[in-house]
Enzyme design. Sequence first.
Site, PDB file in Angstrom:
ATOM      1  N   CYS A  77      18.437   3.822  -6.543  1.00 16.94           N
ATOM      2  CA  CYS A  77      17.650   5.024  -6.260  1.00 16.94           C
ATOM      3  C   CYS A  77      18.583   6.093  -5.714  1.00 16.94           C
ATOM      4  CB  CYS A  77      16.526   4.687  -5.275  1.00 16.94           C
ATOM      5  SG  CYS A  77      15.310   5.981  -5.089  1.00 16.94           S
ATOM      6  N   ALA A  91       1.818  -4.792   5.261  1.00 19.78           N
ATOM      7  CA  ALA A  91       2.389  -5.276   6.520  1.00 19.78           C
ATOM      8  C   ALA A  91       2.106  -4.334   7.685  1.00 19.78           C
ATOM      9  CB  ALA A  91       3.895  -5.477   6.370  1.00 19.78           C
ATOM     10  N   CYS A 121      11.512  13.313 -12.275  1.00 25.01           N
ATOM     11  CA  CYS A 121      11.903  13.411 -10.867  1.00 25.01           C
ATOM     12  C   CYS A 121      12.009  14.871 -10.442  1.00 25.01           C
ATOM     13  CB  CYS A 121      13.250  12.724 -10.642  1.00 25.01           C
ATOM     14  SG  CYS A 121      13.786  12.708  -8.911  1.00 25.01           S
ATOM     15  N   ALA A 175       0.835  -1.210   0.000  1.00 22.33           N
ATOM     16  CA  ALA A 175       0.000   0.000   0.000  1.00 22.33           C
ATOM     17  C   ALA A 175       0.864   1.252   0.000  1.00 22.33           C
ATOM     18  CB  ALA A 175      -0.936  -0.007   1.212  1.00 22.33           C
ATOM     19  N   GLY A 176       1.765   1.329  -0.980  1.00 22.03           N
ATOM     20  CA  GLY A 176       2.611   2.506  -1.116  1.00 22.03           C
ATOM     21  C   GLY A 176       2.156   3.384  -2.260  1.00 22.03           C
ATOM     22  N   THR A 177       3.110   4.037  -2.914  1.00 20.08           N
ATOM     23  CA  THR A 177       2.776   4.967  -3.992  1.00 20.08           C
ATOM     24  C   THR A 177       2.320   4.251  -5.260  1.00 20.08           C
ATOM     25  OG1 THR A 177       5.131   5.053  -4.581  1.00 20.08           O
ATOM     26  CG2 THR A 177       4.294   6.791  -3.161  1.00 20.08           C
ATOM     27  N   GLY A 178       2.431   2.932  -5.287  1.00 21.03           N
ATOM     28  CA  GLY A 178       1.846   2.150  -6.369  1.00 21.03           C
ATOM     29  C   GLY A 178       0.549   1.490  -5.953  1.00 21.03           C
ATOM     30  N   LYS A 187       8.079  20.634  -5.198  1.00 19.80           N
ATOM     31  CA  LYS A 187       8.061  19.383  -4.442  1.00 19.80           C
ATOM     32  C   LYS A 187       7.214  19.515  -3.175  1.00 19.80           C
ATOM     33  CE  LYS A 187      10.536  15.385  -2.994  1.00 19.80           C
ATOM     34  NZ  LYS A 187      11.664  14.496  -3.258  1.00 19.80           N
TER      35      LYS A 187
END
Length: 423
Positions: free
Chosen positions: A159, A35, A353, A9-12, A388
């Site tokens: 990253c 989790a 980015c 359940a993140g940014t994707g 940002k």
Amino acid sequence: MAHIVILGAGTGGMPAAYELREKVGKDHRITVVNAVDYFQFVPSNPWVAVGWRDREAITFPIRPYLEKKGIDFVAKRVDRIDAEASSLTFSDGESFAYDYLVITTGPKLSFAEVEGSGPEGHTQSICSVDHAQTAWKNYQAFVKDPGHVIVGAMPGASCFGPAYEFAFILDKDLRNRKIRNKVPMTYITSEPYIGHMGLGGVGDSKSMLESELRSRDVKWITNAKVTKVEPGKMFVTELDDAGQIKKEHELPFKYSMMLPAFKGVDPVAAVAGLCNPRGFVLIDEHQHSPKYRNIFSAGVCVAIPPVEVTPVPTGAPKTGYMIETMVTAIVHNIASDLKGEPATAKGSWNAICLADMGDMGAAFVALPQIPPRNVNWFKKGKWVHLAKVAFEKYFMYKMKNGTSEPIYEKHVLKLMGIERLEK
């Protein structure tokens, strides 16, 4: 009724749940499995690590927001995926069946590849909000007794943007505290040159980022293979362009943040035929697993080859825009499969980015991510920092309230002064 399970359940994963609910309607069940029971906006972690944000500003409880959209939520760790039987087994032994599985777990942080690294060792991390809070706690002790700082990325990292961000943000915070003169800084990276970023460089990123590091009195070592970290000491082998040893370094430090290499999370990596040797999910152009046709994947956990061979291994980043397009492709392809139609949607291999530098920032567009490119754009300025900050607030708002619109295409590009990307 089909049961679609989103693992992560993140940014994707969060946008995937919202988009699927809108696309497939109420006739199908959607469950998000994670989790932990909270969402965290990972791009803001560098700010948390210097006290510019607190945990509450970049996290929120997942369940109430998903349930408002008719999406189920399970806050449990998955220990096993039985891809043949289409089921998950949780840490408490409960099993959970699915018709479609969307894997958006993000990565496993592979600190174990460098002895003594990570929050359990002698370096800090900004890869999770928990790690960023630990980094902030240790930073508060550091500023009372400052010394040498090392920031950078370990061998195999992919990253690099957050490492640059943290170096510049740390520099700005130390200047704000008027103790920058007491803190020698070194940037250590597995990249072959400054500004490579796992992308072979973007536009004039090399000279621009070198200039920014010089202007901030930050020294650097590239082609750097960190081999071991001891309390207050980092061991670094510097290679030449041919991959031969150029110099061995033993660098003292009082505070260090080093981004680790990534691997696939254990239960995903353990599925036979699903992943490459590092545990990243193998996908075709439609985000399908070639072996398991009811499994899709998007985000940092998918297998993407490096853009080029480098003396010290580096990986290719998966930026927010790329993840967004992967998720949209999955949603359309699951909807097509439910109708008995072939998959046609494809994710983008374009990279966008926004990287903060404390009071300014740098932005890049690489289209496509792997050179040669149709667009190779890199700019810097105070507007990037402001963009940002605005994007953080907007993304958090949309993740709480549900969105099916392409955030990057409609909003981030406009913040960057670009109307649209070439299709």
